[in-house]
Motif scaffolding. Structure first.
Motif: not given
Length: 228
Positions: A169-170, A206-207, A211-214, A222-226
């Protein structure tokens, strides 16, 4: 080469990653005389180890290093959520090279040969900027305290993360506009684990906790922070 260790009590911790022994020794002496606690690495591998193992206020990084190229090293540090401001020193002065350094995550770029007073001033400016940074990372209307591994939700509730959950997450939160590939997260956060599915697994964790939007999925990338 002897250097003062960057200890917790020092007010200004500086990491110099430079393979030219004479230049590195001179910078070590000059910055120590300015009150910095200095560590020196003479190759990319040692620089990566020190950059990950200890917290520094500023990193001065040579562009061309043995072992690990300077920009590759910088990308690895950023993937591991190392947020210390980085000034890149390089013999490559072309605009395209400066752009590459900044895109890799550097805050400043100084071509060689350089004026020592200018280098000192730039490092001071980066140190001031680092002091002004928030102690925690924002997550929408909540925040992440990475040292305590705690996320504060907008409701006021606190959620404790595991070490790997927090590192993931960081890594996302420290560059909120950046889309991270699974491969880069696998290398940076999970120490080069064999399969990229480990990234998906911890996104799922993490979700489940936050929560699903984090964490947002950017399809095909890929992924990014929400947001919480």
């Amino acid at each position: 080469m002897t250097s003062s260790p960057a200890d917790r009590g020092a007010s200004r911790r500086l990491l110099i990653i430079e393979d030219d022994r004479e230049l590195a020794g001179m910078l070590d002496e000059v910055f120590a005389g300015q009150g910095y606690a200095v560590e020196v690495a003479l190759d990319g591998q040692r620089g990566l180890h020190l950059g990950l193992a200890r917290r520094h206020d500023v990193i001065v990084l040579d562009r061309g290093l043995p072992g690990i190229d300077g920009l590759d090293l910088l990308r690895r540090l950023r993937a591991q959520a190392v947020t210390a401001p980085v000034l890149v020193l390089t013999a490559f002065g072309a605009v395209a090279e400066r752009v590459r350094g900044l895109d890799a995550g550097a805050e400043d770029y100084l071509p060689k040969p350089f004026d020592l007073d200018e280098l000192l001033a730039r490092v001071r400016a980066l140190h001031r900027r680092n002091i002004d940074r928030a102690a925690v990372l924002p997550l929408g209307d909540g925040w992440l305290d990475a040292e305590a591994r705690i996320v504060r939700l907008p409701t006021g509730e606190s959620v404790t993360l595991s070490g790997r959950e927090c590192r993931l997450l960081r890594a996302l939160a420290v560059r909120p506009r950046h889309v991270h590939t699974r491969a880069s997260l696998r290398r940076g956060v999970f120490d080069g684990a064999r399969t990229e599915s480990i990234v998906d697994t911890y996104v799922y964790y993490l979700r489940g906790k936050l929560g699903p939007d984090v964490v947002r999925t950017v399809r095909g990338v890929g992924y990014r922070v929400g947001r919480l």
